[in-house]
Motif scaffolding. Structure first.
Motif, mmCIF file in Angstrom:
data_model
loop_
_atom_site.group_PDB
_atom_site.id
_atom_site.type_symbol
_atom_site.label_atom_id
_atom_site.label_comp_id
_atom_site.label_asym_id
_atom_site.label_seq_id
_atom_site.Cartn_x
_atom_site.Cartn_y
_atom_site.Cartn_z
ATOM 1 N N GLU A 1 -15.334 -10.264 56.314
ATOM 2 C CA GLU A 1 -15.753 -11.108 57.433
ATOM 3 C C GLU A 1 -14.716 -11.112 58.546
ATOM 4 O OE1 GLU A 1 -18.581 -13.009 59.356
ATOM 5 O OE2 GLU A 1 -18.805 -12.277 57.302
ATOM 6 N N ARG A 2 -13.446 -11.168 58.158
ATOM 7 C CA ARG A 2 -12.375 -11.135 59.164
ATOM 8 C C ARG A 2 -12.332 -9.776 59.856
ATOM 9 N NH1 ARG A 2 -6.623 -13.201 57.242
ATOM 10 N NH2 ARG A 2 -7.933 -15.037 56.870
ATOM 11 N N SER B 1 -15.064 -9.617 62.440
ATOM 12 C CA SER B 1 -14.701 -10.376 63.641
ATOM 13 C C SER B 1 -13.658 -9.630 64.467
ATOM 14 C CB SER B 1 -14.150 -11.748 63.245
ATOM 15 O OG SER B 1 -15.116 -12.481 62.530
#
Length: 207
Positions: free
Chosen positions: A4-5, A8
C-alpha cells in the motif's frame, strides 16, 4: 516496502511534473559554479570543478540505467523520468568536457587532441562522451518514430558501454585506488550484469 505504501509512493511520483527533474538535476552544477565564483573549490579549483561535473554525469547515467531494475525488482516506477536522467547525464558530461577544453586547454583544439591521445583515461572518457551524444540527440519521440522502436532500443543499449567507459575513466583518472571510483565501477558492473543476465529472466511486475 509494504504494497500500500509502495502504491502511494508511485502515485506521488506520477504527480511530479517532468521538468522538476531538470530543475533539481541542475542544482549541483549551479552549486559547483557558485563555489567556483566564490573561490571555495579548494586548492585546485579547476580540477574540483571538472571532477564534480564528471561525477554527476556518471551518477545520472547510472540512475537512468537503474530505472528498469528498480521497476522490476523493487516495483519503484521511475520510468517516466528515465529520459530526463539520461539527458542530464549527457548535459553534465558536456559541461565536464567543456570545462576541460576551455579552462585546462584554453580552447586549443590541437592541445585537446594531443592530450586525449596521450592519456588513456582521457581517451576512454572521450569515447564515453562520444557514445552519449547520439543517445542524447535521439532521446525524443520523433527519433523513435523515425528509427523504429527496435532500432532505437538497440542504439540506446550503448548507454551501458558509455557507463563502463565513464567508470573506467574515473578509475584511471585517480592516482591511487580510493573507495569512491571502485564503488561506482561496482555499481556499473552490477547494472551491466543485470542487463545481460537478469533482465530477461525476471518478469516485470505491475507497479
Amino acid at each position: 516496502m509494504p504494497a500500500e505504501r509502495l502504491k502511494s509512493f508511485n502515485a506521488a511520483l506520477r504527480r511530479l511534473p517532468g521538468f522538476s527533474v531538470y530543475i533539481l538535476g541542475f542544482c549541483p552544477a549551479l552549486w559547483l559554479f557558485c563555489l567556483g565564483l566564490e573561490d571555495r573549490l579548494g586548492p585546485e579549483p579547476v580540477r574540483a570543478l571538472e571532477h564534480g561535473l564528471g561525477l554527476w554525469a556518471l551518477r545520472f547515467l547510472l540512475a537512468a540505467l537503474a530505472v528498469t531494475p528498480l521497476r522490476r525488482l523493487a516495483r519503484i516506477d521511475l520510468l517516466r523520468f528515465r529520459r530526463a536522467l539520461g539527458l542530464l547525464a549527457f548535459y553534465y558530461a558536456a559541461l565536464h568536457v567543456a570545462a576541460y577544453a576551455a579552462i585546462d586547454m584554453g580552447l586549443s583544439f590541437d592541445a585537446v587532441m594531443a592530450d586525449i591521445a596521450k592519456r588513456p583515461y582521457l581517451t576512454i572518457g572521450m569515447a564515453g562522451f562520444a557514445l552519449l551524444t547520439p543517445l542524447a540527440l535521439t532521446s525524443n519521440d520523433w527519433s523513435i518514430r523515425r528509427m523504429g522502436a527496435e532500432a532505437w532500443r538497440r542504439l540506446h543499449r550503448l548507454a551501458y558501454v558509455a557507463a563502463l567507459a565513464g567508470a573506467a575513466h574515473f578509475l584511471l583518472a585517480v592516482k591511487s585506488l580510493p573507495a569512491e571510483p571502485a564503488i561506482y565501477a561496482a555499481v556499473t558492473g552490477l547494472l551491466l550484469f543485470y542487463r545481460l543476465f537478469g533482465g530477461r529472466r525476471i518478469a516485470p511486475r505491475a507497479p
